[in-house]
Enzyme design. Structure first.
Site, PDB file in Angstrom:
ATOM      1  N   ASN A   1     -12.997  15.061   2.154  1.00  0.00           N
ATOM      2  CA  ASN A   1     -13.691  13.794   1.930  1.00  0.00           C
ATOM      3  C   ASN A   1     -15.135  13.954   2.373  1.00  0.00           C
ATOM      4  OD1 ASN A   1     -14.232  11.131   1.345  1.00  0.00           O
ATOM      5  ND2 ASN A   1     -13.022  10.274   3.022  1.00  0.00           N
ATOM      6  N   THR A   2     -16.007  13.248   1.718  1.00  0.00           N
ATOM      7  CA  THR A   2     -17.401  13.246   2.130  1.00  0.00           C
ATOM      8  C   THR A   2     -17.775  11.852   2.609  1.00  0.00           C
ATOM      9  OG1 THR A   2     -19.669  13.636   1.420  1.00  0.00           O
ATOM     10  CG2 THR A   2     -18.132  12.995  -0.287  1.00  0.00           C
ATOM     11  N   HIS A   3     -18.474  11.819   3.742  1.00  0.00           N
ATOM     12  CA  HIS A   3     -18.785  10.546   4.389  1.00  0.00           C
ATOM     13  C   HIS A   3     -20.292  10.483   4.668  1.00  0.00           C
ATOM     14  CE1 HIS A   3     -18.444   7.041   6.824  1.00  0.00           C
ATOM     15  NE2 HIS A   3     -18.906   7.659   7.900  1.00  0.00           N
TER      16      HIS A   3
ATOM     17  N   ASP B   1      -7.472  13.710   7.509  1.00  0.00           N
ATOM     18  CA  ASP B   1      -6.242  13.536   8.291  1.00  0.00           C
ATOM     19  C   ASP B   1      -5.874  12.055   8.254  1.00  0.00           C
ATOM     20  OD1 ASP B   1      -7.896  12.258  10.090  1.00  0.00           O
ATOM     21  OD2 ASP B   1      -7.715  13.756  11.677  1.00  0.00           O
TER      22      ASP B   1
ATOM     23  N   ASP C   1     -12.080   8.924   8.727  1.00  0.00           N
ATOM     24  CA  ASP C   1     -13.211   9.863   8.852  1.00  0.00           C
ATOM     25  C   ASP C   1     -13.147  10.687  10.137  1.00  0.00           C
ATOM     26  OD1 ASP C   1     -14.206   8.819   6.428  1.00  0.00           O
ATOM     27  OD2 ASP C   1     -15.260   7.224   7.474  1.00  0.00           O
TER      28      ASP C   1
ATOM     29  N   ARG D   1       0.819  -1.206   0.000  1.00  0.00           N
ATOM     30  CA  ARG D   1       0.000   0.000   0.000  1.00  0.00           C
ATOM     31  C   ARG D   1       0.860   1.266   0.000  1.00  0.00           C
ATOM     32  NH1 ARG D   1      -5.599   0.949   0.940  1.00  0.00           N
ATOM     33  NH2 ARG D   1      -5.957  -1.265   0.635  1.00  0.00           N
TER      34      ARG D   1
HETATM   35  C1  GAR Z   1     -21.071   8.610  -1.089  1.00  0.00           C
HETATM   36  O1  GAR Z   1     -22.230   8.495  -0.293  1.00  0.00           O
HETATM   37  C2  GAR Z   1     -19.854   8.845  -0.221  1.00  0.00           C
HETATM   38  O2  GAR Z   1     -20.110   9.582   0.922  1.00  0.00           O
HETATM   39  C3  GAR Z   1     -19.498   7.424   0.147  1.00  0.00           C
HETATM   40  O3  GAR Z   1     -19.665   6.719  -1.038  1.00  0.00           O
HETATM   41  C4  GAR Z   1     -20.724   7.304  -1.790  1.00  0.00           C
HETATM   42  C5  GAR Z   1     -20.219   7.512  -3.191  1.00  0.00           C
HETATM   43  O4  GAR Z   1     -21.258   7.787  -4.061  1.00  0.00           O
HETATM   44  N1  GAR Z   1     -18.154   7.367   0.669  1.00  0.00           N
HETATM   45  C6  GAR Z   1     -17.801   6.595   1.674  1.00  0.00           C
HETATM   46  O5  GAR Z   1     -18.554   5.810   2.236  1.00  0.00           O
HETATM   47  C7  GAR Z   1     -16.346   6.743   2.083  1.00  0.00           C
HETATM   48  N2  GAR Z   1     -16.153   6.223   3.401  1.00  0.00           N
HETATM   49  P1  GAR Z   1     -20.970   8.294  -5.548  1.00  0.00           P
HETATM   50  O6  GAR Z   1     -19.889   7.389  -6.139  1.00  0.00           O
HETATM   51  O7  GAR Z   1     -22.285   8.128  -6.261  1.00  0.00           O
HETATM   52  O8  GAR Z   1     -20.526   9.728  -5.477  1.00  0.00           O
END
Ligand code: GAR
Length: 200
Positions: A103-105, A137, A141, A61
């Site tokens: 990042n979006t979670h 970071d 998350d 990795r």
């Molecule tokens: C989103 O809901 C995002 O928050 C999540 O994957 C989805 C991607 O949707 N990410 C995670 O769970 C990261 N831990 P998308 O490919 O349709 O944008």
């Protein structure tokens, strides 16, 4: 610069927003850890350069992380947005892009970190969950929070219906805040993310 792993609906929302000059964001490239995903098709359709770096092509990795950091650096982005990118940013990546990677979670941090935010929220039985935009970071998350949006859990939700409802709110939050951060810049004061450059 946007990194993706899946269907790319968040990426699509950013692409759509970026077609307006007032939005102030240009997507310079889209990278993925998987080939053949819908998110890459969306980028290609929009004429954005794409690349794929699969972890399986690397001995470990750490080597993948070093190559990812170098590849992203080649595009000289101001911000990196992880939009459904299902890999953790490693030390080499964070050395170059820490503090400017978002990042979006799909959960309300600090609840339900990791890969299955909607499933874990449902299993716990919470009545409200949502989505969190944060500055990445070294944790999972755990970074400073930029914005959150609350989404109700309905009695007849399953993982898919809940995740889809979260994603509708998540996309709006992502577009609003990526635009603000790009246009107004930001700094981090302890764990608080503040718009504007760092005070002198
Ligand atoms: C989103 O809901 C995002 O928050 C999540 O994957 C989805 C991607 O949707 N990410 C995670 O769970 C990261 N831990 P998308 O490919 O349709 O944008």
């Amino acid at each position: 610069m946007v990194l993706v792993s899946g269907s790319g609906t968040n990426l699509q929302a950013l692409i759509d927003a970026s077609t307006s000059p007032d939005y102030g964001v240009e997507i310079v490239a889209v990278g993925s850890d998987r080939p053949g995903i819908l998110a890459l098709e969306r980028a290609e359709k929009h004429g954005v350069e794409t690349f794929v770096l699969e972890t399986s092509s690397y001995a470990d990795r750490a080597s993948w992380d070093i190559d990812l950091a170098a590849k992203v650096e080649g595009f000289d982005p101001d911000l990196v947005v992880l939009a459904g990118f299902m890999k953790l940013a490693g030390p080499a990546f964070l050395a170059l892009f820490g503090g400017r990677t978002l990042n979006t979670h799909p959960a309300l941090s600090p609840s339900f970190p990791g890969m299955h935010g909607p499933r874990d929220a449902l299993a716990y039985g919470v009545k409200i969950t949502g989505a969190t935009l944060f500055v990445v970071d070294e944790g999972v998350d755990t970074g400073p929070i930029v914005a959150q949006v609350a989404v109700p859990v309905l009695d007849d939700d399953d993982e898919d219906t809940l995740h889809e409802r979260i994603k509708a709110s998540e996309r709006a939050m992502l577009v609003e805040w990526v635009g603000k951060l790009a246009r107004e810049n930001f700094h981090i004061d302890d764990r608080a993310v503040r718009l504007g450059g760092a005070p002198t």
